[in-house]
Scaffold this motif. Structure first.
Motif, PDB file in Angstrom:
ATOM      1  N   GLY A  39       0.787  -1.232   0.000  1.00 25.32           N
ATOM      2  CA  GLY A  39       0.000   0.000   0.000  1.00 25.32           C
ATOM      3  C   GLY A  39       0.811   1.269   0.000  1.00 25.32           C
ATOM      4  N   GLY A  60      -1.944  -2.231   8.259  1.00 26.01           N
ATOM      5  CA  GLY A  60      -1.475  -0.871   8.015  1.00 26.01           C
ATOM      6  C   GLY A  60      -0.109  -0.786   7.371  1.00 26.01           C
ATOM      7  N   TYR A 290       0.003   3.541   8.428  1.00 32.45           N
ATOM      8  CA  TYR A 290      -1.448   3.418   8.312  1.00 32.45           C
ATOM      9  C   TYR A 290      -1.897   4.015   6.985  1.00 32.45           C
ATOM     10  CZ  TYR A 290      -1.266   8.347   9.602  1.00 32.45           C
ATOM     11  OH  TYR A 290      -0.960   9.692   9.638  1.00 32.45           O
ATOM     12  N   SER A 291      -2.809   3.344   6.317  1.00 29.49           N
ATOM     13  CA  SER A 291      -3.453   3.846   5.096  1.00 29.49           C
ATOM     14  C   SER A 291      -2.451   4.370   4.071  1.00 29.49           C
ATOM     15  CB  SER A 291      -4.463   4.949   5.461  1.00 29.49           C
ATOM     16  OG  SER A 291      -5.410   4.481   6.389  1.00 29.49           O
ATOM     17  N   GLU A 293       0.390   5.698   4.644  1.00 27.43           N
ATOM     18  CA  GLU A 293       1.168   6.804   5.191  1.00 27.43           C
ATOM     19  C   GLU A 293       2.123   6.288   6.254  1.00 27.43           C
ATOM     20  OE1 GLU A 293       1.233   9.826   4.157  1.00 27.43           O
ATOM     21  OE2 GLU A 293      -0.560   9.924   2.908  1.00 27.43           O
ATOM     22  N   THR A 308      -6.885   6.832  12.609  1.00 20.29           N
ATOM     23  CA  THR A 308      -7.439   5.922  11.612  1.00 20.29           C
ATOM     24  C   THR A 308      -8.956   5.790  11.713  1.00 20.29           C
ATOM     25  OG1 THR A 308      -6.955   4.060  13.101  1.00 20.29           O
ATOM     26  CG2 THR A 308      -5.318   4.594  11.413  1.00 20.29           C
ATOM     27  N   HIS A 361      -5.013  14.046   8.905  1.00 15.30           N
ATOM     28  CA  HIS A 361      -6.352  13.670   9.353  1.00 15.30           C
ATOM     29  C   HIS A 361      -7.415  14.511   8.670  1.00 15.30           C
ATOM     30  CE1 HIS A 361      -9.865  13.600  12.085  1.00 15.30           C
ATOM     31  NE2 HIS A 361      -9.503  12.351  12.308  1.00 15.30           N
ATOM     32  N   ASP A 364      -7.950  13.648   4.927  1.00  6.28           N
ATOM     33  CA  ASP A 364      -8.375  12.282   4.663  1.00  6.28           C
ATOM     34  C   ASP A 364      -9.892  12.267   4.407  1.00  6.28           C
ATOM     35  OD1 ASP A 364      -9.014   9.619   4.602  1.00  6.28           O
ATOM     36  OD2 ASP A 364      -7.994   9.097   6.474  1.00  6.28           O
ATOM     37  N   THR A 366     -11.901   9.954   4.353  1.00  5.15           N
ATOM     38  CA  THR A 366     -12.633   8.972   5.152  1.00  5.15           C
ATOM     39  C   THR A 366     -12.808   9.404   6.604  1.00  5.15           C
ATOM     40  OG1 THR A 366     -10.631   7.747   5.786  1.00  5.15           O
ATOM     41  CG2 THR A 366     -11.688   7.136   3.697  1.00  5.15           C
ATOM     42  N   SER A 367     -12.174  10.518   6.999  1.00  8.39           N
ATOM     43  CA  SER A 367     -12.305  10.989   8.384  1.00  8.39           C
ATOM     44  C   SER A 367     -13.737  11.427   8.659  1.00  8.39           C
ATOM     45  CB  SER A 367     -11.347  12.159   8.651  1.00  8.39           C
ATOM     46  OG  SER A 367     -10.003  11.754   8.528  1.00  8.39           O
TER      47      SER A 367
END
Length: 494
Positions: A39, A60, A290-291, A293, A308, A361, A364, A366-367
């Motif tokens: 990823g 992650g 994570y993700s 990053e 996350t 954050h 993102d 998805t936050s």
């Protein structure tokens, strides 16, 4: 609440950080660039301390970084971390990892660059020689479930060889486990000694094998034995270091690894889900994945869950350190009409990681909730309301500001301060005297609460700091309101 105190001295931490900064190693992995792997795309991880912790959610990328670190060394077969399963792993095409490392056998003066890439269905790498120890999660599989120990499970088993644990190994294991390790042996199950089993003895001298050990006990003995026998300058990779261990033992094994880094110039990289494993380490020794990053800094597991989106919150606040966290908690409680439980506040171990994680954050998609960053007063030039970056009161550290404000009204608040520190009011004159003496002698406001506590019959520094904060919030409501007003539109109300 008491803060964990590592047995590793700060001077030892500083010396190890300086040794890395000066590249004072014969063999050392300085950084990896994950150009393209799983990823990650164009993400860099630097190893600024010889013991590095990798944290992150499941999936992650912790193990990806761990495996990438070992991939460039000849002792690590690529399939150990990056196996390919025919057509089902077509995504591996064009994976690539870049390296900067120290290897005095290759170049005595400057760092060495290397690349490992996956081309034409196989890994291509100019591998470097270095002893590498890998401790996977399988180390905590109970002996009764290990197929390679079936031969040792019979009633007629006799080891091909028995070797007593060295006094050094026994001493290190005893310190980690918190109990004496005497009369322990390593048994060779096969004649070549490739399969081993440990055996111990009770205080009465009765022997028992690893079939009756706890999984954590066997894991620690195995890890320490191998590390004490390894070469100077080896690379040690450990998956999920806390597996099978009590939290205290988890902290102790990380302290042991820091000691190994100092004694044997070894480099250690481990993955973990445990805050206890992070406690002995400096901020530069911790990387979160994570993700897609990566983030360097003193994150804890709770902060990572917030980043996350694994927790239910309405606002996240990222600050530099634990005292700044206490400041904003005190301010929010005093501000009134705030849904405190819906706000998650995290100390990030510095201004840079606090700002970076806040920015990541908020961009993102998805936050599900916003975040803000609150910096110390000496970072006021970095404030940016559009990026949700604000500052705490004062022009220097929040410790210095809160202490100065309470000190300015010491005569009028001494009684309340004394009671708040859980001392009888009859001692308020002593409290005033101690505070005034420390105002004259203290050189570092970050430790002033502990100093005052020591002078007051070893009152905990946490109690002293929260007492000063409580008085500050009561005496300076305008400062509290000005602080929270910076981001009041984001604060969840009751």
């Amino acid at each position: 609440m008491s803060e964990y105190k590592s047995e590793i001295r700060q001077s030892d931490i500083d010396n190890l950080e300086e040794k890395v900064a000066r590249s004072n190693y014969r063999k050392y992995l300085k950084r990896v660039v994950l150009s393209k792997v799983r990823g990650f795309t164009d993400r860099e991880v630097s190893f600024d301390f010889p013991v590095t912790a990798l944290i992150g959610p499941n999936g992650g990328g912790k193990t990806t970084i761990l495996g990438a670190a070992g991939l460039i060394y000849a002792e690590v077969p690529p399939r150990r971390f990056f196996a390919k399963s025919g057509k089902y792993d077509s995504s591996m095409k064009d994976w690539s990892v870049e390296y900067e490392l120290i290897d005095r056998d290759i170049n005595a003066r400057i760092s060495v660059s290397r690349v490992a890439s996956f081309k034409q269905a196989k890994w291509n790498r100019t591998a470097v020689d270095r002893q590498v120890l890998i401790f996977g999660v399988e180390r905590t599989v109970p002996a009764t479930e290990r197929r390679d120990l079936v031969k040792a499970a019979g009633g007629t088993f006799v080891a091909a060889a028995e070797v007593a644990l060295s006094p050094e190994v026994s001493a290190h294991v005893a310190k980690i486990l918190g109990r004496p390790i005497e009369g322990y042996n390593r048994l060779s199950v096969d004649k070549a000694g490739r399969v081993t089993l440990f055996a111990g003895s009770t205080p009465r001298g009765d022997q028992y094998s690893e079939f009756h050990f706890g999984a954590g006990e066997a894991s620690i003995i195995r890890i320490v034995t191998a590390i004490e026998e390894t070469e100077i300058g080896s690379l040690i990779l450990i998956e999920e270091i806390e597996n099978g261990l009590h939290p205290v033992a988890t902290r102790r094994i990380v302290e042991y690894l820091i000691d190994v880094a100092a004694r044997k110039s070894c480099q250690v990289i481990f993955t973990t889900h445990s805050n206890d494993a992070l406690a002995p380490l400096p901020a530069r020794a911790i990387w979160a994945a994570y993700s897609g990053e990566v983030l360097q800094g003193k994150l804890d597991i709770a902060a990572l869950r917030t980043i996350t989106g694994q927790i239910d919150a309405k606002l996240a606040i990222f600050v530099e350190d634990s005292f700044a966290q206490l400041v904003i908690e005190a301010a929010l409680r005093s501000y009134g009409d705030i849904e405190i439980n819906a706000i998650k506040i995290h100390a990030m171990g510095g201004a840079a990681p606090a700002m970076k994680v806040n920015e990541q954050h908020n961009v993102d998609p998805t936050s599900s909730f916003p975040s803000i960053c609150l910096l110390d007063g000496d970072q006021a030039s970095s404030a940016n309301a559009e990026k949700s970056v604000f500052v705490l009161p004062g022009q220097a550290s929040p410790e210095a500001h809160v202490f100065a404000q309470v000190y300015n009204r010491l005569d009028s608040v001494a009684a309340k301060l004394t009671v708040s520190m859980q001392l009888p009011t009859s001692r308020q004159e002593q409290v005033k005297r101690v505070v005034r003496e420390r105002a004259l002698t203290n050189r570092d406001k970050h430790v002033i609460w502990e100093q005052i506590g020591e002078d007051l019959d070893f009152t905990a520094g946490f109690i002293v700091s929260t007492s000063f904060l409580s008085i500050w919030a009561q005496e300076y409501p305008d400062e509290v309101r000005k602080l929270v007003d910076q981001f009041s539109d984001l604060v969840p109300k009751r």
